[in-house]
Design a protein around this motif. Sequence first.
Motif, PDB file in Angstrom:
ATOM      1  N   HIS A   1      -9.482   7.269  -2.085  1.00 55.03           N
ATOM      2  CA  HIS A   1      -8.250   7.058  -1.320  1.00 55.03           C
ATOM      3  C   HIS A   1      -7.239   6.234  -2.119  1.00 55.03           C
ATOM      4  CE1 HIS A   1     -10.436   7.767   2.777  1.00 55.03           C
ATOM      5  NE2 HIS A   1     -10.250   8.882   2.083  1.00 55.03           N
ATOM      6  N   ARG A   2      -7.710   5.248  -2.874  1.00 56.32           N
ATOM      7  CA  ARG A   2      -6.810   4.453  -3.710  1.00 56.32           C
ATOM      8  C   ARG A   2      -6.185   5.306  -4.808  1.00 56.32           C
ATOM      9  NH1 ARG A   2      -9.536  -1.044  -5.675  1.00 56.32           N
ATOM     10  NH2 ARG A   2      -7.499  -1.073  -6.735  1.00 56.32           N
ATOM     11  N   ARG A   3      -6.955   6.215  -5.387  1.00 61.44           N
ATOM     12  CA  ARG A   3      -6.409   7.107  -6.411  1.00 61.44           C
ATOM     13  C   ARG A   3      -5.320   8.002  -5.829  1.00 61.44           C
ATOM     14  NH1 ARG A   3     -12.394   8.751  -8.356  1.00 61.44           N
ATOM     15  NH2 ARG A   3     -12.832   6.935  -9.698  1.00 61.44           N
ATOM     16  N   TYR A   4      -5.612   8.556  -4.653  1.00 62.10           N
ATOM     17  CA  TYR A   4      -4.613   9.415  -4.023  1.00 62.10           C
ATOM     18  C   TYR A   4      -3.344   8.633  -3.669  1.00 62.10           C
ATOM     19  CZ  TYR A   4      -7.940  13.257  -3.628  1.00 62.10           C
ATOM     20  OH  TYR A   4      -8.818  14.276  -3.903  1.00 62.10           O
ATOM     21  N   ALA A   5      -3.529   7.389  -3.235  1.00 63.67           N
ATOM     22  CA  ALA A   5      -2.365   6.564  -2.900  1.00 63.67           C
ATOM     23  C   ALA A   5      -1.520   6.309  -4.139  1.00 63.67           C
ATOM     24  CB  ALA A   5      -2.823   5.252  -2.270  1.00 63.67           C
ATOM     25  N   ARG A   6      -2.163   6.014  -5.271  1.00 62.20           N
ATOM     26  CA  ARG A   6      -1.420   5.806  -6.516  1.00 62.20           C
ATOM     27  C   ARG A   6      -0.726   7.083  -6.956  1.00 62.20           C
ATOM     28  NH1 ARG A   6      -5.039   2.030 -10.592  1.00 62.20           N
ATOM     29  NH2 ARG A   6      -5.024   0.129  -9.295  1.00 62.20           N
ATOM     30  N   LEU A   7      -1.417   8.207  -6.799  1.00 62.16           N
ATOM     31  CA  LEU A   7      -0.808   9.488  -7.164  1.00 62.16           C
ATOM     32  C   LEU A   7       0.401   9.783  -6.296  1.00 62.16           C
ATOM     33  CD1 LEU A   7      -0.905  12.069  -8.860  1.00 62.16           C
ATOM     34  CD2 LEU A   7      -2.473  13.043  -7.153  1.00 62.16           C
ATOM     35  N   ASP A   8       0.310   9.480  -5.011  1.00 67.58           N
ATOM     36  CA  ASP A   8       1.445   9.706  -4.122  1.00 67.58           C
ATOM     37  C   ASP A   8       2.633   8.829  -4.522  1.00 67.58           C
ATOM     38  OD1 ASP A   8       0.017  11.546  -2.692  1.00 67.58           O
ATOM     39  OD2 ASP A   8      -0.621  10.136  -1.135  1.00 67.58           O
ATOM     40  N   ARG A   9       2.361   7.565  -4.897  1.00 68.55           N
ATOM     41  CA  ARG A   9       3.464   6.692  -5.324  1.00 68.55           C
ATOM     42  C   ARG A   9       4.087   7.179  -6.623  1.00 68.55           C
ATOM     43  NH1 ARG A   9      -0.225   2.628  -3.532  1.00 68.55           N
ATOM     44  NH2 ARG A   9      -0.891   2.248  -5.693  1.00 68.55           N
ATOM     45  N   ALA A  10       3.248   7.653  -7.556  1.00 68.01           N
ATOM     46  CA  ALA A  10       3.783   8.190  -8.808  1.00 68.01           C
ATOM     47  C   ALA A  10       4.595   9.452  -8.558  1.00 68.01           C
ATOM     48  CB  ALA A  10       2.644   8.470  -9.782  1.00 68.01           C
ATOM     49  N   TRP A  11       4.130  10.298  -7.667  1.00 67.37           N
ATOM     50  CA  TRP A  11       4.850  11.527  -7.346  1.00 67.37           C
ATOM     51  C   TRP A  11       6.175  11.202  -6.655  1.00 67.37           C
ATOM     52  CZ3 TRP A  11       4.643  16.483  -8.582  1.00 67.37           C
ATOM     53  CH2 TRP A  11       5.388  17.401  -7.820  1.00 67.37           C
ATOM     54  N   ALA A  12       6.154  10.208  -5.791  1.00 66.10           N
ATOM     55  CA  ALA A  12       7.395   9.834  -5.111  1.00 66.10           C
ATOM     56  C   ALA A  12       8.431   9.295  -6.095  1.00 66.10           C
ATOM     57  CB  ALA A  12       7.099   8.783  -4.040  1.00 66.10           C
ATOM     58  N   ALA A  13       7.965   8.650  -7.182  1.00 64.70           N
ATOM     59  CA  ALA A  13       8.890   8.095  -8.168  1.00 64.70           C
ATOM     60  C   ALA A  13       9.429   9.158  -9.103  1.00 64.70           C
ATOM     61  CB  ALA A  13       8.201   6.998  -8.976  1.00 64.70           C
ATOM     62  N   ALA A  14       8.605  10.124  -9.507  1.00 64.57           N
ATOM     63  CA  ALA A  14       9.040  11.120 -10.499  1.00 64.57           C
ATOM     64  C   ALA A  14       9.293  12.490  -9.905  1.00 64.57           C
ATOM     65  CB  ALA A  14       7.978  11.238 -11.604  1.00 64.57           C
ATOM     66  N   GLY A  15       8.749  12.750  -8.761  1.00 65.47           N
ATOM     67  CA  GLY A  15       8.825  14.085  -8.191  1.00 65.47           C
ATOM     68  C   GLY A  15      10.212  14.604  -7.866  1.00 65.47           C
ATOM     69  N   PRO A  16      11.156  13.789  -7.372  1.00 64.10           N
ATOM     70  CA  PRO A  16      12.462  14.336  -6.969  1.00 64.10           C
ATOM     71  C   PRO A  16      13.226  15.022  -8.102  1.00 64.10           C
ATOM     72  CG  PRO A  16      12.132  12.179  -6.016  1.00 64.10           C
ATOM     73  CD  PRO A  16      11.012  12.390  -6.961  1.00 64.10           C
ATOM     74  N   ASP A  17      13.003  14.695  -9.371  1.00 64.81           N
ATOM     75  CA  ASP A  17      13.702  15.328 -10.469  1.00 64.81           C
ATOM     76  C   ASP A  17      13.057  16.598 -10.958  1.00 64.81           C
ATOM     77  OD1 ASP A  17      15.601  13.333 -10.494  1.00 64.81           O
ATOM     78  OD2 ASP A  17      14.507  12.099 -11.950  1.00 64.81           O
TER      79      ASP A  17
END
Length: 209
Positions: free
Chosen positions: A185-201
Amino acid sequence: MRTAMGVWRWRHNPLRRTTDLIEAWVALAALACFLLLVPAVGTLAGTRVDDVLQQAVRRQHAERTLINAVVTAGSSAAGAAASGRAADSADPGARRHAPADPHVVASWTGPDGSRHTGTVATGTNVPGPGQAVPVWTDDRGRLVSRPLDTTTAATHSALAGLAAAATAAALVATVRRLIVRRLTHRRYARLDRAWAAAGPDWGRTDAGG
């Protein structure tokens, strides 16, 4: 061994995450518990139960005496058993109506010299009047159950040890699974935060311009 090698490989791997190292150490700790803790728990539990049961065996054999009671008359249960056996010759289906544990009326003398009369179980055979039936009594001549024997006590102790070991193993496996799930769950949470930071572009036609 694979778990230990996994921990060693993760030590200096550039792709290693903290959760990966924790998971590897958790797996190593679980393996150690399975190899050391689980057998120790089973052995300890089996030994403790065996001590208690063996004490009960010695106490029961000291307090109970096997004597012969003399049959004075067949009880109604014994008569029903005899009738059932007679009916079997004419109707095999009648066997199910015969009682499984016949009883007779018998008299006996207790270890203290007291006289007793009562209904005793005879097992599958129904003795006639004047025949002997073995019964267990206490020191006052009162009927008691057969004392526990050492073989039965050892069997119960072994089963208790196996049950304790299985419970310990299940507990170790459950704890490891809960920890791994938490790390995932911690890995997925970190992945979600990374995706939220880079994903919009990502996917924009002018993202490289």
